[in-house]
Each structure stands twice: as structure tokens, then as C-alpha cells.
Design a protein around this motif. Structure first.
Motif, PDB file in Angstrom:
ATOM      1  N   LEU A 101       0.793  -1.232   0.000  1.00 32.91           N
ATOM      2  CA  LEU A 101       0.000   0.000   0.000  1.00 32.91           C
ATOM      3  C   LEU A 101       0.822   1.278   0.000  1.00 32.91           C
ATOM      4  CD1 LEU A 101      -2.774  -0.843   2.616  1.00 32.91           C
ATOM      5  CD2 LEU A 101      -2.984  -0.846   0.135  1.00 32.91           C
ATOM      6  N   PHE A 102       1.947   1.257   0.665  1.00 34.09           N
ATOM      7  CA  PHE A 102       2.676   2.493   0.923  1.00 34.09           C
ATOM      8  C   PHE A 102       4.010   2.571   0.204  1.00 34.09           C
ATOM      9  CE2 PHE A 102       0.275   1.502   4.849  1.00 34.09           C
ATOM     10  CZ  PHE A 102      -0.712   2.443   4.676  1.00 34.09           C
ATOM     11  N   ASN A 104       5.038   3.903  -2.413  1.00 35.87           N
ATOM     12  CA  ASN A 104       5.401   5.231  -2.907  1.00 35.87           C
ATOM     13  C   ASN A 104       5.075   6.353  -1.918  1.00 35.87           C
ATOM     14  OD1 ASN A 104       6.453   4.370  -5.389  1.00 35.87           O
ATOM     15  ND2 ASN A 104       4.386   4.112  -6.181  1.00 35.87           N
ATOM     16  N   ASN A 105       4.505   6.015  -0.791  1.00 32.90           N
ATOM     17  CA  ASN A 105       4.191   7.036   0.212  1.00 32.90           C
ATOM     18  C   ASN A 105       5.421   7.312   1.060  1.00 32.90           C
ATOM     19  OD1 ASN A 105       1.662   6.392  -0.801  1.00 32.90           O
ATOM     20  ND2 ASN A 105       0.667   6.752   1.141  1.00 32.90           N
ATOM     21  N   ASN A 106       5.482   8.523   1.542  1.00 32.55           N
ATOM     22  CA  ASN A 106       6.598   8.880   2.406  1.00 32.55           C
ATOM     23  C   ASN A 106       6.075   9.373   3.738  1.00 32.55           C
ATOM     24  OD1 ASN A 106       8.657   8.306   0.532  1.00 32.55           O
ATOM     25  ND2 ASN A 106       8.197  10.204  -0.534  1.00 32.55           N
ATOM     26  N   PHE A 107       6.694   8.899   4.783  1.00 34.52           N
ATOM     27  CA  PHE A 107       6.326   9.276   6.138  1.00 34.52           C
ATOM     28  C   PHE A 107       7.481  10.038   6.772  1.00 34.52           C
ATOM     29  CE2 PHE A 107       3.474   5.848   5.129  1.00 34.52           C
ATOM     30  CZ  PHE A 107       2.282   6.243   5.706  1.00 34.52           C
ATOM     31  N   ASP A 108       7.130  10.958   7.637  1.00 32.69           N
ATOM     32  CA  ASP A 108       8.123  11.750   8.362  1.00 32.69           C
ATOM     33  C   ASP A 108       8.458  11.128   9.716  1.00 32.69           C
ATOM     34  OD1 ASP A 108       8.011  13.917   6.408  1.00 32.69           O
ATOM     35  OD2 ASP A 108       6.022  14.288   7.230  1.00 32.69           O
ATOM     36  N   PHE A 109       7.536  10.280  10.197  1.00 29.67           N
ATOM     37  CA  PHE A 109       7.696   9.715  11.539  1.00 29.67           C
ATOM     38  C   PHE A 109       7.002   8.355  11.546  1.00 29.67           C
ATOM     39  CE2 PHE A 109       7.059   9.083  16.035  1.00 29.67           C
ATOM     40  CZ  PHE A 109       8.063   9.813  16.664  1.00 29.67           C
ATOM     41  N   VAL A 110       7.712   7.337  12.027  1.00 31.03           N
ATOM     42  CA  VAL A 110       7.139   5.997  12.168  1.00 31.03           C
ATOM     43  C   VAL A 110       7.316   5.561  13.617  1.00 31.03           C
ATOM     44  CG1 VAL A 110       7.232   3.582  11.429  1.00 31.03           C
ATOM     45  CG2 VAL A 110       7.667   5.407   9.760  1.00 31.03           C
ATOM     46  N   PHE A 111       6.214   5.147  14.233  1.00 36.71           N
ATOM     47  CA  PHE A 111       6.222   4.645  15.607  1.00 36.71           C
ATOM     48  C   PHE A 111       6.015   3.135  15.536  1.00 36.71           C
ATOM     49  CE2 PHE A 111       3.723   4.126  19.740  1.00 36.71           C
ATOM     50  CZ  PHE A 111       4.866   4.049  20.526  1.00 36.71           C
ATOM     51  N   ILE A 112       7.014   2.373  15.976  1.00 35.07           N
ATOM     52  CA  ILE A 112       6.950   0.917  15.912  1.00 35.07           C
ATOM     53  C   ILE A 112       6.720   0.350  17.311  1.00 35.07           C
ATOM     54  CG2 ILE A 112       8.189  -1.210  15.335  1.00 35.07           C
ATOM     55  CD1 ILE A 112       9.628   0.318  13.126  1.00 35.07           C
ATOM     56  N   ASP A 113       5.562  -0.296  17.465  1.00 33.84           N
ATOM     57  CA  ASP A 113       5.196  -0.955  18.721  1.00 33.84           C
ATOM     58  C   ASP A 113       4.312  -2.161  18.406  1.00 33.84           C
ATOM     59  OD1 ASP A 113       5.001  -1.450  21.427  1.00 33.84           O
ATOM     60  OD2 ASP A 113       3.477   0.070  21.793  1.00 33.84           O
ATOM     61  N   GLY A 114       4.758  -2.953  17.433  1.00 35.30           N
ATOM     62  CA  GLY A 114       3.968  -4.098  16.992  1.00 35.30           C
ATOM     63  C   GLY A 114       4.556  -5.401  17.474  1.00 35.30           C
ATOM     64  N   ILE A 131      10.040   3.654   3.379  1.00 38.64           N
ATOM     65  CA  ILE A 131       9.000   4.679   3.177  1.00 38.64           C
ATOM     66  C   ILE A 131       9.232   5.932   4.023  1.00 38.64           C
ATOM     67  CG2 ILE A 131       7.251   3.018   2.447  1.00 38.64           C
ATOM     68  CD1 ILE A 131       6.099   3.218   5.316  1.00 38.64           C
ATOM     69  N   LEU A 132      10.368   5.983   4.681  1.00 38.40           N
ATOM     70  CA  LEU A 132      10.692   7.121   5.536  1.00 38.40           C
ATOM     71  C   LEU A 132      11.389   8.213   4.726  1.00 38.40           C
ATOM     72  CD1 LEU A 132      10.513   7.854   8.601  1.00 38.40           C
ATOM     73  CD2 LEU A 132      12.851   6.987   8.807  1.00 38.40           C
ATOM     74  N   ASN A 133      10.926   9.433   4.883  1.00 30.37           N
ATOM     75  CA  ASN A 133      11.556  10.575   4.230  1.00 30.37           C
ATOM     76  C   ASN A 133      12.968  10.803   4.774  1.00 30.37           C
ATOM     77  OD1 ASN A 133       9.463  11.394   2.543  1.00 30.37           O
ATOM     78  ND2 ASN A 133       8.479  12.534   4.183  1.00 30.37           N
ATOM     79  N   ASP A 135      15.600  12.675   6.712  1.00 35.09           N
ATOM     80  CA  ASP A 135      15.443  13.370   7.990  1.00 35.09           C
ATOM     81  C   ASP A 135      14.195  12.934   8.747  1.00 35.09           C
ATOM     82  OD1 ASP A 135      17.835  14.848   7.757  1.00 35.09           O
ATOM     83  OD2 ASP A 135      16.823  16.335   6.506  1.00 35.09           O
ATOM     84  N   GLY A 136      13.614  11.799   8.353  1.00 36.58           N
ATOM     85  CA  GLY A 136      12.479  11.235   9.075  1.00 36.58           C
ATOM     86  C   GLY A 136      12.952  10.422  10.266  1.00 36.58           C
ATOM     87  N   TYR A 137      12.027  10.129  11.168  1.00 40.64           N
ATOM     88  CA  TYR A 137      12.353   9.449  12.426  1.00 40.64           C
ATOM     89  C   TYR A 137      11.588   8.139  12.577  1.00 40.64           C
ATOM     90  CZ  TYR A 137      14.449  13.848  13.896  1.00 40.64           C
ATOM     91  OH  TYR A 137      15.244  14.963  13.985  1.00 40.64           O
ATOM     92  N   ILE A 138      12.252   7.184  13.218  1.00 36.20           N
ATOM     93  CA  ILE A 138      11.605   5.954  13.668  1.00 36.20           C
ATOM     94  C   ILE A 138      11.743   5.922  15.179  1.00 36.20           C
ATOM     95  CG2 ILE A 138      11.576   3.434  13.646  1.00 36.20           C
ATOM     96  CD1 ILE A 138      12.897   3.534  10.894  1.00 36.20           C
ATOM     97  N   LEU A 139      10.614   5.770  15.855  1.00 42.05           N
ATOM     98  CA  LEU A 139      10.602   5.654  17.313  1.00 42.05           C
ATOM     99  C   LEU A 139      10.148   4.248  17.676  1.00 42.05           C
ATOM    100  CD1 LEU A 139      10.882   7.108  20.099  1.00 42.05           C
ATOM    101  CD2 LEU A 139       8.424   7.572  19.935  1.00 42.05           C
TER     102      LEU A 139
END
Length: 191
Positions: A101-102, A104-114, A131-133, A135-139
Motif C-alpha cells: 500500500l505504501f 510510494n508514500n513517504n512518512f516523516d515519523f514511524v512509531f513501531i510498537d507491533g 518509506i521514511l523521508n 530526515d524522518g524518524y523511527i521511534l
């Protein structure tokens, strides 16, 4: 926004049903509020508690959308009613959904708690990095958990364009015997 106007957003975040320590709730709200991401992805939404916190920070900023992914969400109707204005949800395997689904989408912030297994965190991380831009962040939540800590360290070694910003919330939750939970660790994609 004037600091007095933030109080209702912060109070609502602190009483959310998120399976986070109070320090973590404040940290999550603060990160979203100060970084001002336009597109946030949350992997592992369960009852929507952390989604409320992210939503509140987006609302305080009057900016941004939230995408949730969960295999079996249990978001109560009253929670969904509150967050649906800025939120979409996708039900299923995060790895498969992100890669279909994503792409080609870009995210600025991804929160992983799965998925809290080493392989689950690795799969979510690889997908998120794609899919992270810049300077994007993963928390990551529960960074003190053995499997998650090992997976994060593996990601940092594997990807030279990922910068370890460190542990944001250091309190350890030992509510389950024989296992350590809690803590946020933040990574940033440099290019």
C-alpha cells in the motif's frame, strides 16, 4: 501555540489507555508536537491509546495525518470517533501492507510498537526505512526488551544512513516477571 492552549491536549494524552508509562506518554506527545511531522505511521495500534497521543499532538499543531496498522486492532468506538478526522487504519500484517500500500508514500515519523520478536522488528524496520523521508524518524517502544534491543542494534549496523539518536525514555517497566519492557529509542534517516 501558546503553552496554556496545550494543556488540554497533554491532559488527554496522559489519561489515554496507551500501554505506556506516563513519561513515555509525555515523550511521545512532545516528539510529535516539536518535530511537526506531516505524515505519521504507527505500527501496532491495539486499543488506540498511543494513537490518541499522536493525534493530540497533530491537532495541537493543526497539521498532519496518522496512519495505523494492526493485525487485530481493538480500538473502542469512542476512541475511533475522536481520532478519525486525521486517521486511517489498515488491518493486517504490517510488512505486507507497507510493501503493497505504501511503497510510494513517504512518512516523516514511524512509531513501531507491533511484533516484539527480533524478526518482526527487523521486518517492520526494513519496511519503515523504505518509506521514511530523508530526515524522518523511527521511534521504537519497549527498546529495553531483549529482542527489540537486538533488532535495533542490527538495524543501526546494517544501514549507514540511519543515525541512532539514543534512548529517549529510560525508565524500565518490569511489570511482567522475567521480562523487561519500556523505553523509547529514536533513529533518524539521514538520506
Amino acid at each position: 501555540m501558546e503553552h496554556k492552549l496545550l494543556i488540554p491536549f497533554i491532559e488527554d494524552s496522559l489519561i489515554s489507555n496507551a500501554q505506556l508509562l506516563q513519561e513515555e506518554k509525555l515523550s511521545l506527545f512532545s516528539l510529535i508536537y516539536t518535530l511537526k511531522p506531516k505524515n505519521v505511521l504507527e505500527i501496532g495500534s491495539y486499543q488506540g491509546g498511543s494513537a490518541i497521543i499522536i493525534y493530540n499532538a497533530l491537532e495541537a499543531n493543526k497539521l498532519g495525518t496518522l496512519t495505523l496498522i494492526d493485525k487485530n486492532p481493538k480500538i473502542p468506538p469512542n476512541v475511533w470517533q475522536k481520532i478519525k478526522k486525521r486517521t486511517t487504519i489498515h488491518i493486517g500484517d504490517s510488512f505486507k501492507l507497507i510493501n503493497s500500500l505504501f511503497y510510494n508514500n513517504n512518512f516523516d515519523f514511524v512509531f513501531i510498537d507491533g511484533d516484539h520478536t527480533f524478526n518482526g522488528v527487523i521486518k517492520d524496520s526494513f519496511s519503515a526505512i523504505k518509506i521514511l523521508n530523508k530526515d524522518g524518524y523511527i521511534l521504537y517502544h519497549d527498546c529495553h526488551h531483549d529482542e527489540i534491543e537486538k533488532a535495533i542494534n542490527h538495524i543501526i549496523k546494517k544501514f549507514k544512513n540511519i543515525n541512532d539518536c539514543g534512548i529517549i525514555s529510560t525508565k524500565i517497566n518490569k511489570s511482567i516477571p522475567e521480562q523487561i519492557w519500556g523505553g523509547f529509542r529514536l533513529l533518524r534517516k539521514l538520506d
